[in-house]
Design a protein around this motif. Structure first.
Motif, PDB file in Angstrom:
ATOM      1  N   MET A 274       0.986  -1.227   0.097  1.00  0.00           N
ATOM      2  CA  MET A 274      -0.278   0.326   0.090  1.00  0.00           C
ATOM      3  C   MET A 274       0.940   1.145  -0.323  1.00  0.00           C
ATOM      4  O   MET A 274       0.122   2.269  -0.700  1.00  0.00           O
ATOM      5  CB  MET A 274      -1.159  -0.276   0.963  1.00  0.00           C
ATOM      6  N   ASP A 275       1.598   1.026   0.701  1.00  0.00           N
ATOM      7  CA  ASP A 275       2.923   2.363   0.869  1.00  0.00           C
ATOM      8  C   ASP A 275       3.196   2.574  -0.581  1.00  0.00           C
ATOM      9  O   ASP A 275       3.627   4.150  -0.721  1.00  0.00           O
ATOM     10  CB  ASP A 275       4.006   1.905   2.283  1.00  0.00           C
ATOM     11  N   LYS A 276       3.705   1.654  -1.295  1.00  0.00           N
ATOM     12  CA  LYS A 276       4.246   2.317  -2.424  1.00  0.00           C
ATOM     13  C   LYS A 276       3.536   2.710  -3.320  1.00  0.00           C
ATOM     14  O   LYS A 276       3.746   3.412  -4.400  1.00  0.00           O
ATOM     15  CB  LYS A 276       4.895   0.641  -2.849  1.00  0.00           C
ATOM     16  N   ASN A 277       1.762   2.653  -3.277  1.00  0.00           N
ATOM     17  CA  ASN A 277       1.047   2.746  -4.020  1.00  0.00           C
ATOM     18  C   ASN A 277       0.615   4.454  -3.846  1.00  0.00           C
ATOM     19  O   ASN A 277      -1.037   4.907  -4.626  1.00  0.00           O
ATOM     20  CB  ASN A 277      -0.164   2.035  -4.362  1.00  0.00           C
ATOM     21  N   CYS A 278       1.186   5.393  -2.863  1.00  0.00           N
ATOM     22  CA  CYS A 278      -0.257   5.945  -1.815  1.00  0.00           C
ATOM     23  C   CYS A 278      -0.258   7.204  -3.702  1.00  0.00           C
ATOM     24  O   CYS A 278       0.896   7.566  -4.195  1.00  0.00           O
ATOM     25  CB  CYS A 278       0.840   6.789  -0.795  1.00  0.00           C
TER      26      CYS A 278
ATOM     27  N   PHE B 276       1.368  -3.434   3.663  1.00  0.00           N
ATOM     28  CA  PHE B 276       2.715  -2.919   3.577  1.00  0.00           C
ATOM     29  C   PHE B 276       4.037  -3.373   3.523  1.00  0.00           C
ATOM     30  O   PHE B 276       4.011  -4.095   3.854  1.00  0.00           O
ATOM     31  CB  PHE B 276       2.714  -1.932   5.021  1.00  0.00           C
ATOM     32  N   SER B 277       4.837  -2.475   2.893  1.00  0.00           N
ATOM     33  CA  SER B 277       6.358  -3.613   2.402  1.00  0.00           C
ATOM     34  C   SER B 277       6.919  -3.964   3.571  1.00  0.00           C
ATOM     35  O   SER B 277       8.397  -4.358   3.384  1.00  0.00           O
ATOM     36  CB  SER B 277       6.927  -2.089   1.713  1.00  0.00           C
TER      37      SER B 277
ATOM     38  N   THR C  83      -3.592   7.406   0.171  1.00  0.00           N
ATOM     39  CA  THR C  83      -4.296   7.309  -1.000  1.00  0.00           C
ATOM     40  C   THR C  83      -4.147   7.061  -1.915  1.00  0.00           C
ATOM     41  O   THR C  83      -3.104   7.188  -2.807  1.00  0.00           O
ATOM     42  CB  THR C  83      -5.136   9.121  -1.249  1.00  0.00           C
ATOM     43  N   LEU C  84      -4.968   5.521  -2.142  1.00  0.00           N
ATOM     44  CA  LEU C  84      -5.124   4.433  -3.401  1.00  0.00           C
ATOM     45  C   LEU C  84      -6.862   4.779  -3.960  1.00  0.00           C
ATOM     46  O   LEU C  84      -7.483   4.245  -2.957  1.00  0.00           O
ATOM     47  CB  LEU C  84      -4.611   3.345  -3.095  1.00  0.00           C
TER      48      LEU C  84
ATOM     49  N   SER D  50       0.958  -3.830  12.632  1.00  0.00           N
ATOM     50  CA  SER D  50       1.279  -4.584  11.800  1.00  0.00           C
ATOM     51  C   SER D  50       0.897  -3.820  10.525  1.00  0.00           C
ATOM     52  O   SER D  50       0.820  -4.059   9.105  1.00  0.00           O
ATOM     53  CB  SER D  50       1.645  -5.837  10.789  1.00  0.00           C
ATOM     54  N   GLY D  51      -0.574  -2.865  10.189  1.00  0.00           N
ATOM     55  CA  GLY D  51      -0.746  -2.683   9.003  1.00  0.00           C
ATOM     56  C   GLY D  51      -2.082  -3.278   9.099  1.00  0.00           C
ATOM     57  O   GLY D  51      -3.355  -4.138   9.858  1.00  0.00           O
ATOM     58  N   PHE D  52      -2.588  -3.298   7.678  1.00  0.00           N
ATOM     59  CA  PHE D  52      -3.425  -4.684   6.561  1.00  0.00           C
ATOM     60  C   PHE D  52      -3.209  -5.188   5.989  1.00  0.00           C
ATOM     61  O   PHE D  52      -2.058  -5.039   4.907  1.00  0.00           O
ATOM     62  CB  PHE D  52      -4.980  -3.446   6.713  1.00  0.00           C
ATOM     63  N   MET D  53      -3.893  -5.775   5.493  1.00  0.00           N
ATOM     64  CA  MET D  53      -4.281  -6.817   3.825  1.00  0.00           C
ATOM     65  C   MET D  53      -5.636  -6.319   3.155  1.00  0.00           C
ATOM     66  O   MET D  53      -6.296  -6.726   3.977  1.00  0.00           O
ATOM     67  CB  MET D  53      -3.323  -8.102   4.062  1.00  0.00           C
TER      68      MET D  53
END
Length: 124
Positions: A1-5, A23-24, A35-36, A113-116
């Motif tokens: 997700m963070d690489k697609n912001c 998250f990577s 935001t994606l 740890s964030g999410f999937m």
């Protein structure tokens, strides 16, 4: 997700009918506003969003999914218990062919740890 912001990803039935985002790294960063936008290739398609795994601190960090535009009325997961914690659930855009996924974290030092998230197109 963070690489697609800030990106918009268009899904279609032939080349990209579904995908996932996470998250990577093992945890998410503080003070993040990511935001994606996930868009279906035709107007008669809807986006299904599955929160398959979630570990988000509930003290200001949140994951919000919108139907078509960032607006309070367009929030699909209005219940705040679905915006953080460890819930698993699914959502479907009802009005538009676009889902906007927004993740916001604060600077209080508490994280997870964030999410999937799994996303796929669906015909209405």
């Amino acid at each position: 997700m963070d690489k697609n912001c800030g990106k918009t990803i268009t899904m279609n039935g032939d080349k990209l009918p579904g995908t996932f985002f996470s998250f990577s790294s093992g945890t998410y960063a503080e003070n993040l506003n990511c935001t994606l936008t996930i868009k279906a290739s035709t107007l008669n398609q809807r986006i299904i969003v599955v929160i398959d795994k979630m570990d988000i601190a509930c003290n200001g960090d949140r994951l919000v999914v919108y139907d078509g535009k960032i607006d309070q009325e367009a929030i699909l997961n209005k219940n705040q218990s679905q915006q953080c914690g460890r819930s698993k659930y699914y959502l479907r855009t009802g009005i538009s062919n676009t889902a906007i996924i927004q993740f916001i974290s604060n600077t209080d030092g508490k994280d997870g740890s964030g999410f999937m998230i799994l996303v796929a197109i669906n015909f209405r």
